[in-house]
Scaffold this motif. Structure first.
Motif, PDB file in Angstrom:
ATOM      1  N   ASP A   1      63.277 -46.385 -20.247  1.00 37.22           N
ATOM      2  CA  ASP A   1      64.331 -46.603 -20.810  1.00 37.22           C
ATOM      3  C   ASP A   1      64.466 -46.080 -22.278  1.00 37.22           C
ATOM      4  O   ASP A   1      65.542 -45.498 -22.839  1.00 37.22           O
ATOM      5  CB  ASP A   1      64.717 -48.203 -21.003  1.00 37.22           C
ATOM      6  N   CYS A   2      63.164 -45.950 -22.860  1.00 41.25           N
ATOM      7  CA  CYS A   2      63.518 -45.588 -24.312  1.00 41.25           C
ATOM      8  C   CYS A   2      63.425 -43.752 -24.262  1.00 41.25           C
ATOM      9  O   CYS A   2      63.825 -43.257 -25.247  1.00 41.25           O
ATOM     10  CB  CYS A   2      62.236 -45.857 -25.055  1.00 41.25           C
ATOM     11  N   VAL A   3      63.251 -43.250 -23.282  1.00 39.94           N
ATOM     12  CA  VAL A   3      63.087 -41.925 -23.243  1.00 39.94           C
ATOM     13  C   VAL A   3      64.826 -41.478 -23.103  1.00 39.94           C
ATOM     14  O   VAL A   3      65.425 -41.462 -21.995  1.00 39.94           O
ATOM     15  CB  VAL A   3      62.541 -41.202 -22.143  1.00 39.94           C
ATOM     16  N   ALA A   4      65.150 -40.920 -24.262  1.00 42.87           N
ATOM     17  CA  ALA A   4      66.701 -40.587 -24.353  1.00 42.87           C
ATOM     18  C   ALA A   4      67.084 -39.330 -24.417  1.00 42.87           C
ATOM     19  O   ALA A   4      68.355 -38.780 -24.342  1.00 42.87           O
ATOM     20  CB  ALA A   4      67.258 -41.458 -25.511  1.00 42.87           C
ATOM     21  N   GLY A   5      65.958 -38.341 -24.364  1.00 44.26           N
ATOM     22  CA  GLY A   5      66.410 -36.750 -24.327  1.00 44.26           C
ATOM     23  C   GLY A   5      65.211 -36.237 -24.043  1.00 44.26           C
ATOM     24  O   GLY A   5      64.077 -36.562 -24.273  1.00 44.26           O
ATOM     25  N   ILE A   6      65.527 -34.843 -23.561  1.00 47.07           N
ATOM     26  CA  ILE A   6      64.492 -33.829 -23.278  1.00 47.07           C
ATOM     27  C   ILE A   6      65.058 -32.587 -23.367  1.00 47.07           C
ATOM     28  O   ILE A   6      66.066 -32.265 -23.265  1.00 47.07           O
ATOM     29  CB  ILE A   6      64.167 -34.108 -21.528  1.00 47.07           C
ATOM     30  N   GLN A   7      64.099 -31.814 -24.347  1.00 43.66           N
ATOM     31  CA  GLN A   7      64.452 -30.543 -24.751  1.00 43.66           C
ATOM     32  C   GLN A   7      63.719 -29.450 -24.097  1.00 43.66           C
ATOM     33  O   GLN A   7      62.393 -29.611 -23.829  1.00 43.66           O
ATOM     34  CB  GLN A   7      64.015 -30.311 -26.421  1.00 43.66           C
ATOM     35  N   VAL A   8      64.343 -28.524 -23.601  1.00 37.01           N
ATOM     36  CA  VAL A   8      63.670 -27.695 -22.518  1.00 37.01           C
ATOM     37  C   VAL A   8      63.026 -26.219 -23.067  1.00 37.01           C
ATOM     38  O   VAL A   8      62.276 -25.924 -22.392  1.00 37.01           O
ATOM     39  CB  VAL A   8      64.905 -27.006 -21.545  1.00 37.01           C
ATOM     40  N   ALA A   9      63.181 -26.284 -24.452  1.00 37.58           N
ATOM     41  CA  ALA A   9      62.328 -25.156 -25.109  1.00 37.58           C
ATOM     42  C   ALA A   9      62.615 -25.338 -26.741  1.00 37.58           C
ATOM     43  O   ALA A   9      63.327 -25.937 -27.069  1.00 37.58           O
ATOM     44  CB  ALA A   9      62.937 -23.889 -24.582  1.00 37.58           C
ATOM     45  N   ASN A  10      61.668 -24.779 -27.560  1.00 41.39           N
ATOM     46  CA  ASN A  10      61.778 -24.786 -28.802  1.00 41.39           C
ATOM     47  C   ASN A  10      62.115 -23.207 -29.396  1.00 41.39           C
ATOM     48  O   ASN A  10      61.456 -22.474 -29.370  1.00 41.39           O
ATOM     49  CB  ASN A  10      60.714 -25.239 -29.508  1.00 41.39           C
ATOM     50  N   GLU A  11      63.251 -23.136 -30.188  1.00 39.10           N
ATOM     51  CA  GLU A  11      63.713 -22.081 -30.902  1.00 39.10           C
ATOM     52  C   GLU A  11      63.323 -20.548 -30.140  1.00 39.10           C
ATOM     53  O   GLU A  11      62.331 -19.790 -30.309  1.00 39.10           O
ATOM     54  CB  GLU A  11      63.004 -21.916 -31.986  1.00 39.10           C
ATOM     55  N   PRO A  12      64.200 -20.609 -28.993  1.00 36.98           N
ATOM     56  CA  PRO A  12      63.973 -19.050 -28.231  1.00 36.98           C
ATOM     57  C   PRO A  12      64.050 -17.747 -29.009  1.00 36.98           C
ATOM     58  O   PRO A  12      64.842 -18.079 -30.028  1.00 36.98           O
ATOM     59  CB  PRO A  12      65.079 -19.138 -27.145  1.00 36.98           C
ATOM     60  N   ASP A  13      63.393 -16.812 -28.939  1.00 40.39           N
ATOM     61  CA  ASP A  13      63.425 -15.581 -29.869  1.00 40.39           C
ATOM     62  C   ASP A  13      64.741 -15.215 -30.022  1.00 40.39           C
ATOM     63  O   ASP A  13      65.692 -15.205 -28.844  1.00 40.39           O
ATOM     64  CB  ASP A  13      62.323 -14.630 -29.360  1.00 40.39           C
ATOM     65  N   GLN A  14      65.255 -14.696 -31.265  1.00 43.40           N
ATOM     66  CA  GLN A  14      66.670 -14.163 -31.121  1.00 43.40           C
ATOM     67  C   GLN A  14      66.911 -12.893 -30.266  1.00 43.40           C
ATOM     68  O   GLN A  14      67.681 -12.531 -30.182  1.00 43.40           O
ATOM     69  CB  GLN A  14      66.804 -13.791 -32.509  1.00 43.40           C
ATOM     70  N   THR A  15      65.852 -12.199 -29.913  1.00 40.96           N
ATOM     71  CA  THR A  15      66.040 -11.094 -29.018  1.00 40.96           C
ATOM     72  C   THR A  15      66.229 -11.442 -27.754  1.00 40.96           C
ATOM     73  O   THR A  15      66.643 -10.417 -26.731  1.00 40.96           O
ATOM     74  CB  THR A  15      64.604 -10.204 -29.092  1.00 40.96           C
ATOM     75  N   CYS A  16      65.918 -12.601 -27.109  1.00 45.55           N
ATOM     76  CA  CYS A  16      66.428 -13.086 -25.821  1.00 45.55           C
ATOM     77  C   CYS A  16      67.965 -12.753 -25.570  1.00 45.55           C
ATOM     78  O   CYS A  16      68.928 -13.151 -26.421  1.00 45.55           O
ATOM     79  CB  CYS A  16      66.124 -14.576 -25.969  1.00 45.55           C
ATOM     80  N   ASN A  17      68.057 -12.227 -24.354  1.00 42.84           N
ATOM     81  CA  ASN A  17      69.382 -11.842 -23.752  1.00 42.84           C
ATOM     82  C   ASN A  17      69.781 -13.511 -23.426  1.00 42.84           C
ATOM     83  O   ASN A  17      69.467 -14.200 -22.812  1.00 42.84           O
ATOM     84  CB  ASN A  17      69.133 -11.229 -22.286  1.00 42.84           C
ATOM     85  N   MET A  18      71.170 -13.518 -24.094  1.00 44.65           N
ATOM     86  CA  MET A  18      71.906 -14.573 -24.259  1.00 44.65           C
ATOM     87  C   MET A  18      72.401 -15.052 -22.789  1.00 44.65           C
ATOM     88  O   MET A  18      72.382 -16.200 -22.224  1.00 44.65           O
ATOM     89  CB  MET A  18      73.146 -14.948 -25.103  1.00 44.65           C
ATOM     90  N   HIS A  19      72.603 -14.172 -22.044  1.00 40.91           N
ATOM     91  CA  HIS A  19      73.386 -14.491 -20.491  1.00 40.91           C
ATOM     92  C   HIS A  19      72.225 -15.026 -19.655  1.00 40.91           C
ATOM     93  O   HIS A  19      72.439 -16.032 -18.932  1.00 40.91           O
ATOM     94  CB  HIS A  19      73.846 -13.118 -20.143  1.00 40.91           C
ATOM     95  N   ALA A  20      71.164 -14.190 -19.856  1.00 39.90           N
ATOM     96  CA  ALA A  20      69.882 -14.936 -19.132  1.00 39.90           C
ATOM     97  C   ALA A  20      69.488 -16.301 -19.476  1.00 39.90           C
ATOM     98  O   ALA A  20      68.870 -17.042 -18.621  1.00 39.90           O
ATOM     99  CB  ALA A  20      68.878 -13.577 -18.946  1.00 39.90           C
ATOM    100  N   LEU A  21      69.347 -16.326 -20.635  1.00 36.17           N
ATOM    101  CA  LEU A  21      69.013 -17.682 -21.272  1.00 36.17           C
ATOM    102  C   LEU A  21      70.013 -18.916 -20.828  1.00 36.17           C
ATOM    103  O   LEU A  21      69.559 -19.722 -20.336  1.00 36.17           O
ATOM    104  CB  LEU A  21      69.147 -17.383 -22.894  1.00 36.17           C
ATOM    105  N   CYS A  22      71.327 -18.502 -20.914  1.00 34.94           N
ATOM    106  CA  CYS A  22      72.131 -19.428 -20.262  1.00 34.94           C
ATOM    107  C   CYS A  22      72.092 -19.729 -19.033  1.00 34.94           C
ATOM    108  O   CYS A  22      72.181 -21.044 -18.480  1.00 34.94           O
ATOM    109  CB  CYS A  22      73.691 -18.929 -20.773  1.00 34.94           C
ATOM    110  N   ASP A  23      71.667 -19.026 -18.128  1.00 33.67           N
ATOM    111  CA  ASP A  23      71.584 -19.024 -16.773  1.00 33.67           C
ATOM    112  C   ASP A  23      70.119 -19.978 -16.519  1.00 33.67           C
ATOM    113  O   ASP A  23      70.382 -20.610 -15.709  1.00 33.67           O
ATOM    114  CB  ASP A  23      71.464 -17.610 -15.888  1.00 33.67           C
ATOM    115  N   TRP A  24      69.478 -19.532 -17.126  1.00 31.53           N
ATOM    116  CA  TRP A  24      67.936 -20.318 -17.212  1.00 31.53           C
ATOM    117  C   TRP A  24      68.364 -22.004 -17.627  1.00 31.53           C
ATOM    118  O   TRP A  24      67.885 -22.914 -16.955  1.00 31.53           O
ATOM    119  CB  TRP A  24      67.044 -20.032 -18.077  1.00 31.53           C
ATOM    120  N   TYR A  25      68.932 -22.180 -18.514  1.00 34.12           N
ATOM    121  CA  TYR A  25      69.669 -23.506 -19.152  1.00 34.12           C
ATOM    122  C   TYR A  25      70.155 -24.116 -18.007  1.00 34.12           C
ATOM    123  O   TYR A  25      70.022 -25.423 -17.709  1.00 34.12           O
ATOM    124  CB  TYR A  25      70.622 -23.434 -20.403  1.00 34.12           C
TER     125      TYR A  25
END
Length: 256
Positions: free
Chosen positions: A198-222
């Motif tokens: 019950d105490c686990v209220a969130g899960i973060q899938v990654a930390n600070e993806p590189d700014q060069t990452c393709n945003m469309h591919a990143l959103c698809d992965w999200y």
């Protein structure tokens, strides 16, 4: 009296010879002292020069700093497992830590962890794991003290950037090294393991993806990450899924 006069002259000659001898000895001693002094100066200068050379060599070849867990494992070699296990034990949040946080108005903690903590290192990565028992202990302690927990997959397989927080600073990093399919498996393990806490209220899938990452591919992965987490039992009404963009100037691109 010629004999007396000759004797006096001889005596004066002897005295002059003695004075010349004394002056010669003094001159010789002065020269010897000067030579010794010059020799001592040369030795001192030589020592200072050697010391300067050593300092210069040290400045030219500094010991490389250890910046991340990969570097720790590389530096410690076979000792890394024991050292890191002890370090993780000593860094656990304790009763006093939760009390300190509560006094300052906090009610949640974020737990950053590398993928190797969940599954152990893969693809020859130099890390120490798995070590989920430490996460289990922290979740239990947080629940006991009334805190919520956000699980943060801080170091994805292959890294989500070239930066140190991924566990391995690597300036040659490219986006195609981010093993996103494997990351989905890691997120599945985390979600299944803690979906009933019950105490686990969130899960973060990654930390600070590189700014060069393709945003469309990143959103698809999200989108895929959301699917596997929900399917693993973390309900949308109770557990938030955090999808980092990191660079605020890409928010518009992210929304579109």
């Amino acid at each position: 009296n010629e004999d007396d006069w000759d004797g006096e002259q001889a005596q004066e000659g002897d005295e002059e010879e003695d004075e010349e001898n004394e002056e010669g000895e003094e001159d010789g001693q002065d020269e010897e002292d000067a030579e010794n002094h010059e020799g001592e100066q040369e030795r001192v200068q030589g020592d200072e020069g050697d010391e300067g050379d050593e300092q210069q060599r040290g400045a030219e070849a500094p010991e490389e700093a250890v910046e991340d867990e990969h570097g720790v494992c590389l530096h410690l070699g076979t000792k890394s497992a024991a050292v890191l296990e002890q370090h993780r034990k000593e860094r656990q949040l304790r009763k006093e830590d939760f009390a300190w946080l509560k006094q300052r108005g906090f009610n949640a903690v974020r737990v950053p962890l590398g993928y190797w903590i969940v599954t152990g290192p893969t693809h020859g990565d130099l890390f120490v794991g798995p070590a989920l028992h430490h996460v289990d202990q922290l979740v239990e302690s947080a629940s006991k003290h009334g805190f919520q927990v956000v699980l943060d997959l801080h170091g994805n397989p292959g890294g989500e950037s070239s930066a140190t927080p991924c566990g391995h600073k690597d300036n040659s990093w490219r986006e195609d090294r981010w093993r996103r399919g494997e990351a989905l498996q890691v997120l599945t393990v985390l979600a299944k393991r803690y979906c009933k806490e019950d105490c686990v209220a969130g899960i973060q899938v990654a930390n600070e993806p590189d700014q060069t990452c393709n945003m469309h591919a990143l959103c698809d992965w999200y989108e895929r990450a959301i699917e596997v987490i929900r399917r693993a039992g973390m309900d949308a009404g109770r557990v938030a899924i955090i999808l980092p963009v990191y660079w605020y100037d890409r928010l518009e691109e992210f929304v579109c």
